[in-house]
Structures are given as structure tokens and as C-alpha cells.
Design a protein around this motif. Structure first.
Motif, PDB file in Angstrom:
ATOM      1  N   UNK A 131      51.785  45.371  49.081  1.00 28.23           N
ATOM      2  CA  UNK A 131      50.987  44.164  48.928  1.00 28.23           C
ATOM      3  C   UNK A 131      49.863  44.343  47.736  1.00 28.23           C
ATOM      4  N   UNK A 132      49.903  43.570  46.979  1.00 23.28           N
ATOM      5  CA  UNK A 132      48.976  43.621  45.519  1.00 23.28           C
ATOM      6  C   UNK A 132      47.403  43.806  46.264  1.00 23.28           C
ATOM      7  N   UNK A 133      47.314  43.440  47.412  1.00 23.05           N
ATOM      8  CA  UNK A 133      45.615  43.651  47.726  1.00 23.05           C
ATOM      9  C   UNK A 133      45.461  45.111  48.009  1.00 23.05           C
ATOM     10  N   UNK A 134      46.099  46.128  47.981  1.00 23.86           N
ATOM     11  CA  UNK A 134      45.793  47.452  47.885  1.00 23.86           C
ATOM     12  C   UNK A 134      44.931  47.922  46.928  1.00 23.86           C
ATOM     13  N   UNK A 135      45.022  47.157  45.565  1.00 16.88           N
ATOM     14  CA  UNK A 135      44.301  47.302  44.555  1.00 16.88           C
ATOM     15  C   UNK A 135      42.586  47.003  44.835  1.00 16.88           C
ATOM     16  N   UNK A 136      42.332  46.427  45.972  1.00 18.00           N
ATOM     17  CA  UNK A 136      41.056  46.183  46.464  1.00 18.00           C
ATOM     18  C   UNK A 136      40.337  47.278  47.445  1.00 18.00           C
TER      19      UNK A 136
END
Length: 165
Positions: free
Chosen positions: A109-114
Motif C-alpha cells: 500500500x502506498x499509504x505506508x508513506x504516511x
């Protein structure tokens, strides 16, 4: 060599109030024990920075665990404060661990950058912030746990050989 003593701290207002069952703490326990770690405590605390700091300080300063794994409190919610609590108590930062977790998690998930997770050392205890969801805990902890033994062995004086794997 004894087992790596591990303390788990869950940061969750609803879990602390008994309004929501915590699933991430048991997932950390399961993975740690599967890898031969001894889980010496699991504590659910509210998203209160001072309480989180005090618990981490107590564990590290009284040498109650070699490793503290936290879950929760690493997002963007106004009450999320685990990285701030961790940063306030550590003496040395270990940025590679959260960097590795975020890089690995980007596959899913690209949300891991958050994620605002951090990691560091206080005395001879390594502290690592894991995400709050059981799925993310599983992905991150299973990815890093095989390499933690070496760092903890160096940190606790179990070995001084850095050159061998």
C-alpha cells in the motif's frame, strides 16, 4: 544466550477504555514467540504521551526487556503521539528500521508513506514503533524480526562480533 525479552505497548484510547478489542498486541506476541522471543509484558495505554514515555522509560531503565515493540499511535490522528513519546525517551535513533518497514510496505500500500514510525535505543533496550493494524504489524514485524537478533545481541553485550552473520 537467553531469549530476547520483549515488551509490547499498545497505544489505543479505545483499547485502554475497553471499548475495542486489541488485535495488534496479540499479533506481535504471536510473531515474537514464533521467533523464539520471550514476551515479558503486554500493556494497553491511552494515546497520552507522558504515560507512554513513562512506560518505555521504566522498561528500559529497569532493564525489564531488551526490546520494546509498540503498536498504534503512528498516524495522523490528533491524538497519535507514539513517535513523539519514543523520540523523547531514546538516546540514539535507529532510522534504518522504520525506513525498511516503510520501503517494504510500499509493495502492499502506498499509504505506508504516511507512517510516522520511529525506532531508537534507550540504555540497552531497542524501541520500535509498529503500525496499528494487525495486517501491517504482521507485514512489518515479519520483515524486520530476523535481523533484530544481531542488533540486540550487540546492544546487550551478548556478542561483540559485528563482522559475521
Amino acid at each position: 544466550m537467553g531469549k530476547i525479552r520483549t515488551a509490547v505497548i499498545v497505544s489505543s484510547d479505545s483499547g485502554y477504555a475497553g471499548e475495542r478489542e486489541d488485535l495488534s498486541g496479540p499479533e506481535i506476541r504471536r510473531i515474537a514467540e514464533e521467533h523464539g522471543y520471550e514476551v515479558v509484558s503486554v500493556k494497553i495505554l491511552p494515546d497520552e504521551q507522558e504515560m507512554l514515555e513513562q512506560e518505555m522509560k521504566k522498561i528500559a531503565d529497569e532493564n525489564l526487556a531488551d526490546l520494546i515493540l509498540t503498536t498504534g499511535g503512528t498516524g495522523f490522528s490528533p491524538r497519535d503521539c507514539m513517535p513523539e513519546a519514543t523520540s523523547a525517551v531514546i538516546e540514539k535513533a535507529v532510522p534504518g528500521i522504520p525506513e525498511a518497514m516503510r520501503a517494504y510496505s510500499m509493495q502492499f500500500t502506498k499509504r505506508s508513506m504516511l507512517s510516522r514510525s520511529t525506532a531508537g535505543i534507550r540504555k540497552s533496550t531497542l524501541i520500535i514503533n509498529l503500525p496499528g493494524s494487525p495486517k501491517a504489524v504482521r507485514e512489518c514485524l515479519e520483515y524486520i524480526i530476523t535481523e533484530l537478533d544481531h542488533g540486540i545481541d550487540i546492544l546487550t553485550g551478548r556478542t561483540s562480533d559485528c563482522g559475521r552473520k
